[in-house]
Motif scaffolding. Structure first.
Motif, PDB file in Angstrom:
ATOM      1  N   MET A   1      26.144  73.579 -37.804  1.00 14.77           N
ATOM      2  CA  MET A   1      25.963  72.129 -37.917  1.00 14.77           C
ATOM      3  C   MET A   1      26.232  71.731 -39.361  1.00 14.77           C
TER       4      MET A   1
ATOM      5  N   VAL B   1      29.919  69.765 -35.651  1.00 15.31           N
ATOM      6  CA  VAL B   1      29.205  70.853 -34.996  1.00 15.31           C
ATOM      7  C   VAL B   1      30.231  71.771 -34.350  1.00 15.31           C
TER       8      VAL B   1
ATOM      9  N   LEU C   1      27.916  72.299 -24.148  1.00 15.88           N
ATOM     10  CA  LEU C   1      27.066  71.803 -25.231  1.00 15.88           C
ATOM     11  C   LEU C   1      27.741  70.720 -26.067  1.00 15.88           C
TER      12      LEU C   1
ATOM     13  N   SER D   1      26.811  66.805 -26.084  1.00 19.54           N
ATOM     14  CA  SER D   1      25.607  66.409 -26.822  1.00 19.54           C
ATOM     15  C   SER D   1      25.914  66.299 -28.306  1.00 19.54           C
ATOM     16  N   ALA D   2      26.719  67.220 -28.814  1.00 20.19           N
ATOM     17  CA  ALA D   2      27.113  67.161 -30.219  1.00 20.19           C
ATOM     18  C   ALA D   2      27.979  65.942 -30.500  1.00 20.19           C
TER      19      ALA D   2
ATOM     20  N   VAL E   1      25.825  62.963 -30.911  1.00 18.33           N
ATOM     21  CA  VAL E   1      25.152  62.999 -32.215  1.00 18.33           C
ATOM     22  C   VAL E   1      26.093  62.552 -33.328  1.00 18.33           C
TER      23      VAL E   1
ATOM     24  N   LEU F   1      16.713  63.350 -34.509  1.00 14.45           N
ATOM     25  CA  LEU F   1      17.047  64.465 -33.627  1.00 14.45           C
ATOM     26  C   LEU F   1      15.831  65.325 -33.300  1.00 14.45           C
TER      27      LEU F   1
ATOM     28  N   PRO G   1      15.037  69.678 -26.511  1.00 12.59           N
ATOM     29  CA  PRO G   1      15.877  70.438 -25.572  1.00 12.59           C
ATOM     30  C   PRO G   1      15.018  71.171 -24.543  1.00 12.59           C
TER      31      PRO G   1
ATOM     32  N   SER H   1      20.917  74.869 -24.731  1.00  6.99           N
ATOM     33  CA  SER H   1      20.827  73.675 -25.576  1.00  6.99           C
ATOM     34  C   SER H   1      19.660  73.741 -26.560  1.00  6.99           C
TER      35      SER H   1
ATOM     36  N   TRP I   1      19.867  73.449 -30.488  1.00  3.26           N
ATOM     37  CA  TRP I   1      19.659  72.279 -31.340  1.00  3.26           C
ATOM     38  C   TRP I   1      18.360  72.394 -32.132  1.00  3.26           C
TER      39      TRP I   1
ATOM     40  N   LEU J   1      18.864  74.897 -34.896  1.00  2.17           N
ATOM     41  CA  LEU J   1      19.650  74.331 -35.998  1.00  2.17           C
ATOM     42  C   LEU J   1      18.792  73.424 -36.876  1.00  2.17           C
ATOM     43  N   LEU J   2      17.954  72.606 -36.262  1.00  3.72           N
ATOM     44  CA  LEU J   2      17.075  71.706 -37.036  1.00  3.72           C
ATOM     45  C   LEU J   2      16.061  72.495 -37.836  1.00  3.72           C
TER      46      LEU J   2
END
Length: 477
Positions: A414, A426, A436, A439-440, A443, A453, A458, A464, A467, A470-471
Motif C-alpha cells: 500500500m 495498492v 481484492l 476494494s483497493a 479506496v 479505513l 474486513p 480481504s 487491509w 496493511l493498516l
C-alpha cells in the motif's frame, strides 16, 4: 461500386468493440440517433481474441492449482488438464467466433449497424466501404467517435511474415496445443499465455528483453510470477532479445543476441500494441494516419470539437474496463454538448471527465499467482513528487489466505501519501487476489483517508483481512 445518398445521424461510432458499443449505448440512452460501423466481428478484440478467450484458457489452470494445494482434494486432480475440453470451452466463450448475439444487442438498443471499413471523409463525415465494394456516407450532426482499438505490434525482423508468428489473436484462438512454444515479451499477454499453454502441455520458453516480468507493476509482482512460471517448467530468460527468426521444415528457429538457437513449433510475439488508425481517414481532418489520438478528459480529440477517441486508441489505459469507463464518460459528454447543457462537469471526478485514467486504473494479471494493482507504484508516486511511504505485508500471514490455498505465497503493498494520508496505490500478488482489487480501487478513487479505513472492517477469515494488516503495519512502522 455503388454509393447511396448520405445518411444523417446525431452520432457515428467507428468500431463496435466493447468501447464503441458502450458509447452507442449511452448516446442512444440520451435519445440521440446513432450509427455504429464495424469491419470485423461486433464485440471486438475483447470478446473474440483477448479478455474472454484468454481467461477461458486460464481459469482451468488456476482452478487446478487451487485444488492441488487443498488438503483432501489434491489426489483428485493429479493428472494433466484435458486440453481438448479446455479449448472447446474456450470456443464457447467466443461464441465460436460468431457475433449474432452481439448484433442482437446493438439492434436492441436502437443503433444502426453498418458492416465495412469506416473512414473519416472530412469533418463529421464517415464513409463505409462494404465487403462487396458498396459505399455509404454517414454524416454526424454532433459527434464522430473513433473506437478502433489496437493491434499487435510486431518487431521489424527480416522475414518475420514468412514465419507466420503468433500474436495475441493466434495465442487465444489456436485449435491445438503446440509441443514447443517460444513467447517473446514480458508483459501481461506474454505471462498469461505462457501460463496457459505451459499448463496445457507446451514446453514454453519465455524471452524477455528487460530485467524481469511485468515491469509496469511493483518489482515483486514480476518476481513472484517468474518464480511460478519457472516452477511450472517454463524456461525463462531475461535480458534476451531475438535477433532473427525463421521457419525451417515447419520448425520455428529463433536466434538470440547471445547466439542461442531455440527451436519451437510456434513463436508468440507479445511485444506491444499499436493504434488501429492507419486506414481510418485521419488525414482528411488534419491528423496523422497510424497515430495515437490525443484527447482531453471528456475524450474529445485535441483541436476537433466534434471528434472523440475512446478506449485503447487514445493510449491512456489499454484495458477493456477502462475503455468502457471512458465510453460512459464520452457518451455523457456528447449528449450534454448536443443538448447544450450548461456547466459541463469537466473538472476532476466530474460526470464528463475521465479522471480515473490519471490515478486509479485497476488491472489484474490472471497468472498463478495473480497480480492485481490500482493507482501508482512506489516509483511512480515518487517520480510524481508525492511524499509517500510503502507498506508491505506478507499475504501468507492472513488467515483467509492459508484457508484459500495450503502453502499460500503472496505479498501486498500500500502506498500512502504522507501529506494527506490517503492511499495512492495498492498492489496484491497471490492466488485469488484479483477479487481484492476493486476494494483497493474504491479506496484510491474515493481518496479515502487512512483514519477512515480503520472503520472498514474486513470479514474474518477472508483474504480481504490483508487491509487490516496493511493498516497495522502503517500505524506501527
Amino acid at each position: 461500386m455503388t454509393e447511396t445518398e448520405p445518411l444523417v445521424y446525431d452520432v457515428v461510432v467507428i468500431g463496435a468493440g466493447p468501447v464503441g458499443e458502450n458509447v452507442a449505448d449511452r448516446t442512444r440512452a440520451a435519445g440521440l440517433t446513432t450509427a455504429i460501423v464495424e469491419s470485423e466481428l461486433v464485440g471486438g478484440e475483447c470478446s473474440y481474441w483477448a479478455c474472454m478467450p484468454s481467461k477461458a484458457l486460464l481459469r482451468p489452470v488456476i482452478a487446478q492449482a487451487d485444488a492441488r494445494h487443498t488438503p483432501g482434494l489434491s489426489h483428485a486432480v493429479s493428472g494433466p488438464l484435458d486440453a481438448a475440453a479446455v479449448l472447446t470451452n474456450r470456443d464457447g466463450f467466443t461464441s465460436h467466433w460468431k457475433d449474432d448475439g452481439q448484433v442482437g444487442w446493438v439492434e436492441g438498443i436502437g443503433a444502426d449497424l453498418y458492416r465495412g471499413q469506416g473512414r473519416l471523409a472530412g469533418p463529421r463525415t464517415v464513409e463505409v466501404t462494404g465487403a462487396g465494394g458498396e459505399r455509404r456516407v454517414l454524416t454526424a450532426r454532433h459527434a464522430v467517435a473513433v473506437c478502433t482499438g489496437t493491434r499487435a505490434a510486431l518487431p521489424g525482423l527480416p522475414g518475420l511474415d514468412a514465419v507466420r508468428p503468433w500474436t495475441s489473436r493466434e495465442a487465444t484462438s489456436a485449435q491445438s496445443v503446440p509441443g514447443r512454444l517460444v513467447v517473446v515479451g514480458g508483459g501481461v499477454v506474454a505471462v498469461e499465455m505462457a501460463t496457459a499453454w505451459q499448463a496445457l502441455g507446451s514446453r514454453v520458453t519465455v524471452l524477455v528483453r528487460g530485467a524481469g516480468l511485468l515491469e509496469r507493476m511493483e518489482p515483486f509482482a514480476g518476481e513472484l510470477v517468474a518464480e511460478a512460471l519457472a516452477g511450472a517448467g517454463a524456461d525463462l530468460r531475461t535480458g534476451t532479445s531475438v535477433k532473427s527468426v525463421s521457419r525451417e521444415n515447419g520448425t520455428v528457429v529463433a536466434v538470440t543476441d547471445s547466439g542461442d538457437r531455440i527451436e519451437a513449433d510456434e513463436i508468440l510475439f507479445a511485444t506491444g500494441r499499436a493504434p488501429r488508425t492507419e486506414d481510418i481517414g485521419l488525414d482528411t481532418v488534419g491528423l496523422k494516419p497510424g497515430s495515437w489520438l490525443e484527447v482531453d478528459d471528456s475524450l474529445r480529440v485535441t483541436g476537433h470539437e466534434w471528434l472523440y477517441a475512446v478506449g485503447d486508441v487514445n493510449h491512456r489505459a489499454l484495458l477493456t474496463h477502462q475503455g468502457k469507463y471512458q465510453a460512459r464518460i464520452a457518451g455523457a459528454a456528447i449528449a450534454a454538448r448536443a443538448a447544450n447543457t450548461p456547466g459541463l462537469e469537466s473538472g476532476p471526478w466530474g460526470a464528463h471527465a475521465a479522471t480515473a485514467d490519471h490515478c486509479a486504473v485497476p488491472q489484474v494479471v490472471f497468472t498463478d499467482p495473480e497480480a492485481a494493482s490500482v493507482g501508482l507504484t512506489l516509483a511512480e508516486a515518487e517520480q510524481a513528487g508525492h511524499r509517500v511511504r510503502a507498506v508491505d505485508v506478507d499475504l501468507a500471514s492472513v488467515a483467509g489466505a492459508s484457508l484459500y490455498r495450503e502453502g499460500y505465497q503472496g505479498r501486498a503493498r500500500m502506498i500512502v501519501d504522507l501529506e494527506d494520508e490517503i492511499v495512492r496505490g495498492v498492489t496484491f500478488v497471490g492466488p485469488g487476489v484479483g477479487e481484492l482489487v476493486h476494494s483497493a480501487t474504491v479506496v484510491v478513487a474515493g481518496q479515502v483517508p487512512v483514519s477512515r479505513l480503520w472503520h472498514a472492517v474486513p470479514p474474518y477469515p477472508t483474504i480481504s483481512e490483508v487491509w487490516l494488516r496493511l493498516l497495522e503495519s502503517y500505524r506501527d512502522s
